[in-house]
Write an enzyme that holds these catalytic residues in place. Structure first.
Site, PDB file in Angstrom:
ATOM      1  N   VAL A 133       0.851  -1.198   0.000  1.00  0.00           N
ATOM      2  CA  VAL A 133       0.000   0.000   0.000  1.00  0.00           C
ATOM      3  C   VAL A 133       0.882   1.243   0.000  1.00  0.00           C
ATOM      4  O   VAL A 133       1.783   1.371   0.839  1.00  0.00           O
ATOM      5  CB  VAL A 133      -0.932   0.043   1.240  1.00  0.00           C
ATOM      6  CG1 VAL A 133      -1.848   1.263   1.169  1.00  0.00           C
ATOM      7  CG2 VAL A 133      -1.741  -1.233   1.374  1.00  0.00           C
ATOM      8  N   GLY A 135       3.140   2.373  -2.176  1.00  0.00           N
ATOM      9  CA  GLY A 135       4.491   2.354  -2.761  1.00  0.00           C
ATOM     10  C   GLY A 135       5.571   2.596  -1.723  1.00  0.00           C
ATOM     11  O   GLY A 135       5.775   1.780  -0.824  1.00  0.00           O
ATOM     12  N   GLY A 188       5.928   2.211 -15.658  1.00  0.00           N
ATOM     13  CA  GLY A 188       5.966   1.097 -14.698  1.00  0.00           C
ATOM     14  C   GLY A 188       5.042   1.280 -13.508  1.00  0.00           C
ATOM     15  O   GLY A 188       5.167   0.587 -12.505  1.00  0.00           O
ATOM     16  N   LYS A 206      -6.169  -2.199  -1.572  1.00  0.00           N
ATOM     17  CA  LYS A 206      -5.371  -1.448  -0.593  1.00  0.00           C
ATOM     18  C   LYS A 206      -6.250  -0.931   0.546  1.00  0.00           C
ATOM     19  O   LYS A 206      -5.847  -0.952   1.712  1.00  0.00           O
ATOM     20  CB  LYS A 206      -4.656  -0.302  -1.298  1.00  0.00           C
ATOM     21  CG  LYS A 206      -3.556  -0.783  -2.238  1.00  0.00           C
ATOM     22  CD  LYS A 206      -3.100   0.330  -3.150  1.00  0.00           C
ATOM     23  CE  LYS A 206      -1.924  -0.098  -4.009  1.00  0.00           C
ATOM     24  NZ  LYS A 206      -1.632   0.856  -5.090  1.00  0.00           N
TER      25      LYS A 206
HETATM   26  P1  NDP Z   1       6.064  -6.696 -13.467  1.00  0.00           P
HETATM   27  O1  NDP Z   1       4.948  -7.220 -14.294  1.00  0.00           O
HETATM   28  O2  NDP Z   1       6.870  -5.561 -13.987  1.00  0.00           O
HETATM   29  O3  NDP Z   1       7.097  -7.889 -13.141  1.00  0.00           O
HETATM   30  C1  NDP Z   1       6.675  -9.176 -12.802  1.00  0.00           C
HETATM   31  C2  NDP Z   1       7.895 -10.076 -12.724  1.00  0.00           C
HETATM   32  O4  NDP Z   1       7.483 -11.336 -12.221  1.00  0.00           O
HETATM   33  C3  NDP Z   1       8.587 -10.320 -14.062  1.00  0.00           C
HETATM   34  O5  NDP Z   1       9.979 -10.337 -13.886  1.00  0.00           O
HETATM   35  C4  NDP Z   1       8.098 -11.713 -14.473  1.00  0.00           C
HETATM   36  O6  NDP Z   1       9.040 -12.466 -15.217  1.00  0.00           O
HETATM   37  C5  NDP Z   1       7.925 -12.363 -13.122  1.00  0.00           C
HETATM   38  N1  NDP Z   1       6.898 -13.389 -13.148  1.00  0.00           N
HETATM   39  C6  NDP Z   1       5.574 -13.248 -13.377  1.00  0.00           C
HETATM   40  N2  NDP Z   1       4.966 -14.434 -13.325  1.00  0.00           N
HETATM   41  C7  NDP Z   1       5.912 -15.352 -13.049  1.00  0.00           C
HETATM   42  C8  NDP Z   1       5.897 -16.754 -12.886  1.00  0.00           C
HETATM   43  N3  NDP Z   1       4.774 -17.468 -13.004  1.00  0.00           N
HETATM   44  N4  NDP Z   1       7.067 -17.388 -12.612  1.00  0.00           N
HETATM   45  C9  NDP Z   1       8.216 -16.686 -12.495  1.00  0.00           C
HETATM   46  N5  NDP Z   1       8.289 -15.342 -12.645  1.00  0.00           N
HETATM   47  C10 NDP Z   1       7.153 -14.689 -12.929  1.00  0.00           C
HETATM   48  O7  NDP Z   1       5.432  -6.353 -12.046  1.00  0.00           O
HETATM   49  P2  NDP Z   1       5.818  -5.157 -11.045  1.00  0.00           P
HETATM   50  O8  NDP Z   1       7.253  -5.241 -10.715  1.00  0.00           O
HETATM   51  O9  NDP Z   1       5.245  -3.891 -11.533  1.00  0.00           O
HETATM   52  O10 NDP Z   1       4.933  -5.562  -9.764  1.00  0.00           O
HETATM   53  C11 NDP Z   1       5.292  -6.652  -8.945  1.00  0.00           C
HETATM   54  C12 NDP Z   1       4.375  -6.656  -7.721  1.00  0.00           C
HETATM   55  O11 NDP Z   1       4.544  -5.448  -7.009  1.00  0.00           O
HETATM   56  C13 NDP Z   1       2.871  -6.729  -8.048  1.00  0.00           C
HETATM   57  O12 NDP Z   1       2.221  -7.467  -7.044  1.00  0.00           O
HETATM   58  C14 NDP Z   1       2.424  -5.277  -7.985  1.00  0.00           C
HETATM   59  O13 NDP Z   1       1.060  -5.133  -7.671  1.00  0.00           O
HETATM   60  C15 NDP Z   1       3.297  -4.777  -6.846  1.00  0.00           C
HETATM   61  N6  NDP Z   1       3.549  -3.353  -6.828  1.00  0.00           N
HETATM   62  C16 NDP Z   1       3.990  -2.717  -7.962  1.00  0.00           C
HETATM   63  C17 NDP Z   1       4.295  -1.380  -7.931  1.00  0.00           C
HETATM   64  C18 NDP Z   1       4.744  -0.653  -9.150  1.00  0.00           C
HETATM   65  O14 NDP Z   1       4.874   0.586  -9.083  1.00  0.00           O
HETATM   66  N7  NDP Z   1       5.004  -1.334 -10.254  1.00  0.00           N
HETATM   67  C19 NDP Z   1       4.170  -0.601  -6.684  1.00  0.00           C
HETATM   68  C20 NDP Z   1       3.725  -1.373  -5.534  1.00  0.00           C
HETATM   69  C21 NDP Z   1       3.418  -2.694  -5.630  1.00  0.00           C
HETATM   70  P3  NDP Z   1       9.536 -12.015 -16.677  1.00  0.00           P
HETATM   71  O15 NDP Z   1      10.376 -10.786 -16.428  1.00  0.00           O
HETATM   72  O16 NDP Z   1      10.325 -13.146 -17.180  1.00  0.00           O
HETATM   73  O17 NDP Z   1       8.290 -11.723 -17.449  1.00  0.00           O
HETATM   74  N1  HSE Z   2      -0.500  -0.003  -9.927  1.00  0.00           N
HETATM   75  C1  HSE Z   2      -0.269   0.479  -8.618  1.00  0.00           C
HETATM   76  C2  HSE Z   2      -0.567   1.958  -8.559  1.00  0.00           C
HETATM   77  C3  HSE Z   2       1.152   0.225  -8.201  1.00  0.00           C
HETATM   78  O1  HSE Z   2      -0.633   2.578  -9.614  1.00  0.00           O
HETATM   79  O2  HSE Z   2      -0.754   2.485  -7.468  1.00  0.00           O
HETATM   80  C4  HSE Z   2       1.419   0.597  -6.766  1.00  0.00           C
HETATM   81  O3  HSE Z   2       0.732  -0.231  -5.884  1.00  0.00           O
END
Ligand code: NDP
Ligand code: HSE
Length: 443
Positions: A133, A135, A188, A206
């Site tokens: 929640v 970031g 991103g 959240k």
């Molecule tokens: P992305 O989609 O950018 O990255 C996901 C990663 O997980 C990739 O590296 C992918 O592999 C890997 N992956 C997905 N499925 C599998 C699997 N079945 N087996 C192995 N590896 C897998 O996601 P984010 O980094 O944006 O987000 C990650 C988490 O963080 C989510 O839960 C999101 O809600 C949370 N979050 C994100 C924020 C943001 O600003 N982005 C902020 C706060 C929370 P590959 O690279 O090979 O595709």
């Molecule tokens: N997709 C989410 C947002 C990432 O935009 O707030 C952070 O949790």
């Protein structure tokens, strides 16, 4: 001082957040070890595709597609894959094997949280989720620990970076929702499926997490009243600005007594709302988030900062890594989640707030009186009325009455009374259309 063995960290996911966590772990390894009192070693990084292009310093040999084996040889597992499966199964495996787990996965926590916390409790492991929640904003620890001795009354905030970015771009640059969402995804901020953002699902998850912590009550995500921003139009955003408001997607969690049943409970809702342009939340731009917490003894607290973004979110994840590693060094069981209050989650009809309703009406004598009577008959008190003549429609048949736009602001009214008023307006012969109904918060 006794030398502690190196702690092995497994990273599941190397996307927007995961890649940044890996880079920070590798770059600041010595400094983190000094803070922890033990060395910390990135044991491996599980991904889907070993050959996908990656802008990260992760050595190729650390990448693996075998997440299960990686978990079994690790002390701390950091889940940054997103989605429900295989994240849920892998986290359960990690907890069962005695590893502490860190996740930013609000969808998973809001859906399967009790099962995961139970699994952690069984073996005395800890499940950390500061990044789930807000970031980079520290909000989970303040609610779980710092305010554990107080009584939280209300939480009001912006908890989704993507939708705030979109609404801000619509407001300040006149961009369309589609344009702004494409930019948010490229930066991103958005979820893998951005419907989670624009549909309000991410904010509702959240809100469920915050409400559960704040009110010591299990609030599942599907008990949260949810409206996304997909219906918000550029016209609404522009009209709001002209009238001294800004449109924001808000999460509101509050203790409430249901006026219909007299039951004390909690209300948790996520929806677009108008807030005055002088309110501090109106100054939350881009992908930033802000959360106001009102507690009985502490009074009003505000938490503000980056709500999304890879490196910003990595900060919160790494804080959890340090906490988990310190617990390994010091020992002791993980802390269980507290849901002792077990309050009912009340329906949206239990809330009262102010509303702004925009109508297209016939521009004829007596129309205003008809509409005023309609509000009165449903117990909704009108505070302000603004009328503007709508430009002539060339398709309008000659002799037909011209149209006027009415913007009506109400005093506090119940959601049920407001809904009945809107239903009556919709069928009234003097109303061409109800073009907008928005709640007004922060007055
Ligand atoms: P992305 O989609 O950018 O990255 C996901 C990663 O997980 C990739 O590296 C992918 O592999 C890997 N992956 C997905 N499925 C599998 C699997 N079945 N087996 C192995 N590896 C897998 O996601 P984010 O980094 O944006 O987000 C990650 C988490 O963080 C989510 O839960 C999101 O809600 C949370 N979050 C994100 C924020 C943001 O600003 N982005 C902020 C706060 C929370 P590959 O690279 O090979 O595709
Ligand atoms: N997709 C989410 C947002 C990432 O935009 O707030 C952070 O949790």
């Amino acid at each position: 001082m006794i030398e502690y063995r190196n702690l092995r960290v497994a990273l599941l996911g190397a996307g927007s957040v995961g890649a940044q966590v890996a880079d920070q772990l590798l770059t600041h390894r010595d400094e983190l070890a000094a803070r922890i009192g033990a060395g910390i070693e990135l044991a491996g990084v599980a991904v889907r595709d070993l050959d996908a292009p990656r802008d990260t310093a992760i050595p190729r040999e650390l990448l693996t597609t075998d997440a299960e084996s990686l978990i079994l040889s690790s002390d701390i597992v950091v889940e940054l894959m997103g989605g429900l499966e295989p994240a849920r199964t892998l986290i359960l495996q990690a907890l069962t094997s005695g590893a502490d787990v860190i996740t930013a996965n609000k969808a998973l926590l809001a859906t399967h949280g009790p099962e995961l916390f139970e699994a952690a409790g069984q073996v005395g492991a800890q499940l950390y989720y500061e990044a789930a929640v807000g970031g980079a904003i520290p909000i989970i620890r303040p609610l779980r620990d710092s305010l554990a001795g107080d009584r939280v009354e209300r939480i009001l905030g912006i908890v989704n970076g993507t939708t705030n970015f979109i609404l801000d771009r619509m407001d300040t640059q006149g961009e369309s929702m589609e344009q702004a969402l494409a930019t948010a995804s490229a930066l991103g901020y958005a979820e893998a499926d951005p419907t989670a953002d624009v549909g309000g699902y991410d904010a509702a998850q959240k809100a469920a997490i915050l409400a559960s912590l704040a009110f010591h009550t299990l609030v599942p995500a599907d008990a949260v009243h949810r409206e996304g921003i997909t219906e918000v139009t550029l016209e609404q955003v522009v009209a709001a600005r002209k009238a001294g408001y800004v449109v924001k997607l808000l999460a509101i969690c509050e203790r409430l007594t249901d006026p219909a049943s007299g039951v004390d409970g909690v209300s948790v809702r996520v929806h677009p709302a108008l807030i005055p342009d002088t309110h501090p939340l109106a100054a939350v731009h881009g992908a930033n988030n802000a959360v106001f917490v009102e507690a009985e003894a502490a009074g009003s607290l505000m938490f503000y900062g980056a709500g999304a973004g890879g490196i910003q979110t990595a900060s919160a994840v790494l804080g959890d890594v340090v906490s988990a590693a310190r617990r390994h060094v010091v020992g002791g069981p993980g802390v269980a989640e507290s849901t002792h209050a077990d309050l009912p989650v009340l329906p949206i009809s239990a809330i009262t707030t102010r509303y702004q309703i925009t109508l297209l009406v016939a521009d004829e004598p007596g129309v205003l009186a008809v509409i005023a009577a309609l509000f009165q008959s449903h117990g909704v008190s009108v505070e302000t009325v603004q009328q503007s003549v709508t430009p002539a429609d060339p398709a309008r048949p000659s002799g037909a009455a011209s149209a006027a736009t009415l913007v009506i602001g109400t005093h506090e009214a119940s959601e049920a009374d407001l809904a009945a008023t809107v239903a009556a307006l919709t069928t009234s012969s003097v109303v061409h259309s109800v073009t907008s109904v928005l709640r007004v918060e922060g007055l």
